[in-house]
Scaffold this motif. Structure first.
Motif, PDB file in Angstrom:
ATOM      1  N   UNK A  70       0.831  -1.211   0.000  1.00 39.09           N
ATOM      2  CA  UNK A  70       0.000   0.000   0.000  1.00 39.09           C
ATOM      3  C   UNK A  70       0.861   1.255   0.000  1.00 39.09           C
ATOM      4  N   UNK A  71       1.949   1.252   0.765  1.00 40.71           N
ATOM      5  CA  UNK A  71       2.855   2.403   0.794  1.00 40.71           C
ATOM      6  C   UNK A  71       3.409   2.669  -0.610  1.00 40.71           C
ATOM      7  N   UNK A  72       3.806   1.622  -1.321  1.00 43.93           N
ATOM      8  CA  UNK A  72       4.338   1.795  -2.673  1.00 43.93           C
ATOM      9  C   UNK A  72       3.276   2.358  -3.614  1.00 43.93           C
ATOM     10  N   UNK A  73       2.061   1.842  -3.518  1.00 37.50           N
ATOM     11  CA  UNK A  73       0.965   2.319  -4.364  1.00 37.50           C
ATOM     12  C   UNK A  73       0.635   3.778  -4.081  1.00 37.50           C
ATOM     13  N   UNK A  74       0.585   4.143  -2.819  1.00 37.99           N
ATOM     14  CA  UNK A  74       0.298   5.533  -2.444  1.00 37.99           C
ATOM     15  C   UNK A  74       1.388   6.473  -2.954  1.00 37.99           C
ATOM     16  N   UNK A  75       2.644   6.022  -2.907  1.00 43.49           N
ATOM     17  CA  UNK A  75       3.743   6.855  -3.416  1.00 43.49           C
ATOM     18  C   UNK A  75       3.563   7.123  -4.910  1.00 43.49           C
TER      19      UNK A  75
END
Length: 479
Positions: A70-75
């Motif tokens: 999720x962190x990668x997608x949000x970035x």
């Protein structure tokens, strides 16, 4: 300083916040790099983000948590919100990126759980297939999301997405899975750089000659690199070469169009050709690494006695050759040790007990000798010790320490106590490095003669000739 750098890692299993920040920064950095490589259209020429993040999630098992994905997608979404006006299309496009990342990572981790790649960091052919599956899934979703943000229709978009994701995945994922910081500075001799020079020349030839076939020019040089260099170095060189070719083709520096304008089918073909070429040196390098590992294992089994874990007879000679190549003259003491009445141990307690006695005996001798000498099992219950003793008296003193240590440490077998003794014969003499093996053979014969004298005198003795006199150390009465 160098060891601190070599031990540095961006991710740690016990630091969730550190991991999240690292993933966010890596995603943003490689999103930026890919965005800067965009052509006139909205899609990127070379998109390293998905390959890098797929490699990261594949390499570190503890990162495979929904929160880190999720962190990668949000970035990705945040970068698009600042730099593009794609709106809702950004949700689908970046979801396709995550599909590639998650598919490759989960398939590689499945392999690790099944221990399919226990001996090697990657399985090149299986990784090739995983990138193929992930690129197809990514292209289906990405082409759907991209429809409308540029002039291309679905199938050209699908071809562009698939070829780009597949080629960059094959180039980057092996590199990320194998890359490591060297623990020490590596010095190259000029001749060791010849494969890299050949690689540079072959890429230059691709530029000069052109044509579709020119994309394969670097392949022989890459295979040469795979044979001469380590797997991480081969993966890195393959990545750099493949990425350079893709960029050079897209900018018509390598002309494969043959006087026709570069089209999507041509770029599609070029990318797939480069990806197919890239997997070959990686497969060769993995095979070479496996062969070298097998050779080391065979050599280890030949050089060391399986039961006692000390040198074998052949291993002792190899160690002496190595010693002779690195040292000057020295005073050598060779000891031959024979466990007294060992046959009776096998007869009375069985061969399993006999094997345990041999292993325990060898461990005790190695413990006494330490780093000062070499210990080898010559066969049966006979062992040899080779030390740089300084003089015959020091060698004799060490032999006595071994004999007394064995006598004073009984062996326990199934609640029974076995008292072991050892007979020792010594040979001592000066040796130059160039004649070490010959002198060793002569001293072995001398030690064998004095071992016979120890046995004939009643066993549990050390016999040697110090200067002109025969010295026999006998056990104390009552011992």
């Amino acid at each position: 300083m160098r060891s601190a750098i070599a031990s540095f890692t961006l991710f740690r299993p016990e630091s969730p916040l550190r991991n999240a920040v690292g993933i966010f920064l890596l995603t943003t950095l490689f999103y930026f790099i890919g965005a800067e490589l965009r052509l006139v259209e909205a899609l990127s020429l070379f998109w390293p983000l998905n390959g890098v993040m797929a490699g990261v999630f594949s390499r570190y098992l503890y990162l495979n948590r929904l929160r880190y994905y999720t962190v990668s997608y949000v970035a990705m979404l945040m970068y698009d919100a600042v730099t593009t006006n794609w709106g809702m299309a950004s949700l689908v496009i970046n979801a396709s990126n995550m599909v590639f990342i998650a598919t490759v990572a989960l398939l590689v981790l499945r392999d690790k759980r099944l221990m399919r790649a226990a001996q090697e960091p990657i399985n090149a052919l299986r990784l090739f297939n995983y990138c193929l599956v992930a690129a197809l899934l990514c292209a289906l979703l990405g082409a759907t999301g991209s429809d409308g943000i540029d002039s291309l229709t679905f199938w050209p978009l699908f071809a562009d997405w698939f070829s780009e994701q597949f080629s960059t995945g094959v180039l980057i994922v092996p590199c990320i899975l194998t890359v490591k910081i060297p623990e020490r500075f590596i010095r190259f001799r000029p001749e060791q750089l010849l494969p890299v020079l050949a690689l540079i020349v072959s890429v230059a030839a691709s530029v000069i000659i052109g044509g579709a076939g020119s994309l394969a020019f670097p392949l022989p040089a890459l295979i040469w690199c795979a044979v001469r260099y380590s797997l991480p170095a081969t993966c890195l060189l393959t990545f750099v070469t493949g990425a350079a070719e893709i960029i050079l083709v897209a900018n018509s520096v390598i002309d494969i169009a043959v006087d026709a304008p570069l089209s999507t089918p041509m770029m599609f073909s070029a990318r797939l050709g480069i990806a197919t070429m890239a997997i070959c040196p990686v497969m060769v390098s993995v095979s070479v690494a496996a062969i070298n590992s097998l050779i080391r294992q065979v050599s280890l089994r030949a050089d060391y006695d399986f039961l006692t874990h000390v040198y074998s007879r052949s291993g002792l000679y190899e160690a002496l050759k190595h010693e002779g190549a690195h040292r000057h003259s020295r005073f050598l003491t060779v000891m031959l040790l024979d466990i007294d009445y060992f046959k009776s141990i096998n007869d009375n307690y069985g061969h399993e007990c006999g094997d345990r006695v041999l292993a325990s005996f060898a461990q005790k001798v190695q413990q006494v000798v330490g780093e000062d000498g070499l210990v080898a099992r010559m066969g049966g219950e006979e062992f040899a010790v080779v030390v740089n003793s300084g003089d015959a008296q020091h060698g004799f003193t060490l032999a006595e320490r071994i004999r007394l240590s064995i006598a004073n440490h009984p062996f326990t077998w199934r609640q029974q106590t076995l008292y072991l003794t050892v007979s020792i014969g010594l040979g001592s003499g000066k040796s130059e490095s160039w004649e070490l093996t010959e002198v060793f053979n002569r001293l072995m014969a001398e030690a064998d003669d004095y071992l016979y004298r120890s046995k004939k005198a009643g066993r549990n003795r050390t016999s040697a000739r110090l200067s002109a006199d025969l010295i026999v150390a006998e056990p104390e009465r009552g011992a």
